[in-house]
Every structure is written in C-alpha cells, then in structure tokens.
Design an enzyme around this catalytic site. Structure first.
Site, PDB file in Angstrom:
ATOM      1  N   ASP A   1       0.874  -1.136  -0.069  1.00 49.34           N
ATOM      2  CA  ASP A   1      -0.067   0.033   0.042  1.00 49.34           C
ATOM      3  C   ASP A   1       0.871   1.104  -0.078  1.00 49.34           C
ATOM      4  OD1 ASP A   1      -2.488   1.540   0.195  1.00 49.34           O
ATOM      5  OD2 ASP A   1      -2.068   1.525   2.439  1.00 49.34           O
TER       6      ASP A   1
ATOM      7  N   ASP B   1       0.797   5.175   0.383  1.00 48.91           N
ATOM      8  CA  ASP B   1      -0.368   6.316   0.310  1.00 48.91           C
ATOM      9  C   ASP B   1       0.454   7.617   0.366  1.00 48.91           C
ATOM     10  OD1 ASP B   1      -2.516   4.706   0.671  1.00 48.91           O
ATOM     11  OD2 ASP B   1      -2.223   4.605   2.753  1.00 48.91           O
TER      12      ASP B   1
HETATM   13  N1  PH2 Z   1      -3.115  -0.082   6.472  1.00 50.02           N
HETATM   14  C1  PH2 Z   1      -4.453  -0.009   6.048  1.00 50.02           C
HETATM   15  C2  PH2 Z   1      -5.419  -0.308   7.344  1.00 50.02           C
HETATM   16  N2  PH2 Z   1      -4.756  -0.623   8.443  1.00 50.02           N
HETATM   17  N3  PH2 Z   1      -2.858  -0.989   9.793  1.00 50.02           N
HETATM   18  C3  PH2 Z   1      -1.387  -0.731   9.988  1.00 50.02           C
HETATM   19  N4  PH2 Z   1      -0.673  -0.869  11.221  1.00 50.02           N
HETATM   20  N5  PH2 Z   1      -0.650  -0.342   8.947  1.00 50.02           N
HETATM   21  C4  PH2 Z   1      -1.208  -0.073   7.731  1.00 50.02           C
HETATM   22  O1  PH2 Z   1      -0.445   0.297   6.559  1.00 50.02           O
HETATM   23  C5  PH2 Z   1      -2.543   0.033   7.487  1.00 50.02           C
HETATM   24  C6  PH2 Z   1      -3.366  -0.471   8.613  1.00 50.02           C
HETATM   25  C7  PH2 Z   1      -5.091   0.457   4.964  1.00 50.02           C
HETATM   26  O2  PH2 Z   1      -4.311   0.922   4.059  1.00 50.02           O
HETATM   27 MG    MG Z   2      -3.199   2.954   3.566  1.00 54.69          MG
HETATM   28 MG    MG Z   3      -3.799   3.239   0.216  1.00 57.28          MG
END
Ligand code: PH2
Ligand code: MG
Ligand code: MG
Length: 159
Positions: A99, A101
């Site tokens: 992911d 962001d």
């Molecule tokens: N990303 C999410 C949902 N929950 N929790 C942690 N600890 N780290 C993440 O990167 C993460 C999450 C949705 O993108």
């Molecule tokens: Mg995220």
């Molecule tokens: Mg994302």
C-alpha cells in the site's frame, strides 16, 4: 495547466505498508520504484481500521522529490502498487502486499473524491506519524502524535 508537470520540484511524503508475503522486500521494491530522497526506519505495527484480525504490518515513510501534481503522483503510486501485485479487488483496510499512500505534497491542501491532502492518517495513525516525524521532526504533527494512545509501533530495521 497541461499534463502533470508543474515545472516545480516539491518534497512529498509517501506512506508504505505491507502485511502479506515478504513484507520488507515489498517495502524495498516500492521504494526502489519511487523518486526517494530519504527513508525512515521500518516499523512493525498493529493493524488499525476496519479489519483488526489480520497480520501485523510493516510500515515506513519515504520522502520524495517530484514535479508531479497530486493526480500525477497518485497515478505513479497506483502503477507501482499494480506492478508489485496489489490486488485492487480486496476488502477495504484488509491485508495487502503493498500500500502506498500519498501523505503530503509540498503544502498542498486538497479534498477530492480520489485524494485528500494532507492524508487523514497523518493525524490519526501512529504507523504514519512515527516514521514521518522521524524523517522530518520539524513537521507540525508532534501534538497529534502525543494525543494518540495505543497503536503498537515498534522499530524493527532499516528500509
Ligand atoms: N493500512 C490500512 C489499514 N490498517 N494498519 C497498519 N498498522 N498499517 C497500515 O499500513 C494499515 C493498517 C489500510 O491501508
Ligand atoms: Mg493505507
Ligand atoms: Mg492506499
């Protein structure tokens, strides 16, 4: 303005996360495909959000320098996610190979259907704030971090 070139280099910050497969290799593969100028440590973090029953994440933040505007940067990161095997059909907030962001881009403030800047998690998630402030302690989010409770975040290595 045409395309996504602004003719102006800005510093941005991207949050990287993985909790499927070789998590560290996934973060490193993402960083290698982005215009990274600085990287935080890697943190093992407790899942947050709508799905709590899933494996711990590894998270990190990278600083980038780019001339891309927010939409162009979003296209870049979605392309890298796809290249690394991200399955876009999976549940929101559920397990993912990678992911990426967009957390901050210069001092742009923006709210569209596709993107909010600064990213909402910048003030609500320790897995974002801890590596972000490690990279740039002068960012104005120290109070936000002090207000958060729980949300286990443990430094485990380098990106
Ligand atoms: N990303 C999410 C949902 N929950 N929790 C942690 N600890 N780290 C993440 O990167 C993460 C999450 C949705 O993108
Ligand atoms: Mg995220
Ligand atoms: Mg994302």
């Amino acid at each position: 303005m045409e395309g996504t070139e602004r003719g102006l280099t800005q510093t941005g910050y991207l949050g990287l996360g993985s909790n499927v497969g070789d998590r560290l290799a996934n973060l490193r593969a993402a960083a290698a495909r982005l215009p990274v100028v600085a990287r935080s440590s890697v943190y093992e973090t407790e899942p947050q959000g709508e799905v709590l029953d899933q494996p711990d994440f590894l998270n990190a933040v990278v600083a980038i320098e780019t001339e891309l505007d927010p939409d162009g940067l979003l296209r870049l990161v979605k392309g890298v996610e796809a290249e690394l095997g991200r399955d876009f059909g999976q549940v929101r907030h559920g397990p993912r190979v990678i992911d990426i962001d967009v957390l901050l881009l210069g001092d742009i403030r923006l709210e569209t259907a596709r993107l909010t800047l600064p990213h909402r998690e910048v003030t609500t998630r320790r897995f974002v704030l801890v590596p972000l402030l490690e990279l740039d302690p002068s960012l104005p989010y120290r109070d936000a971090l002090d207000r958060l409770e729980g949300q286990r975040v443990q430094r485990v290595g380098v990106l």
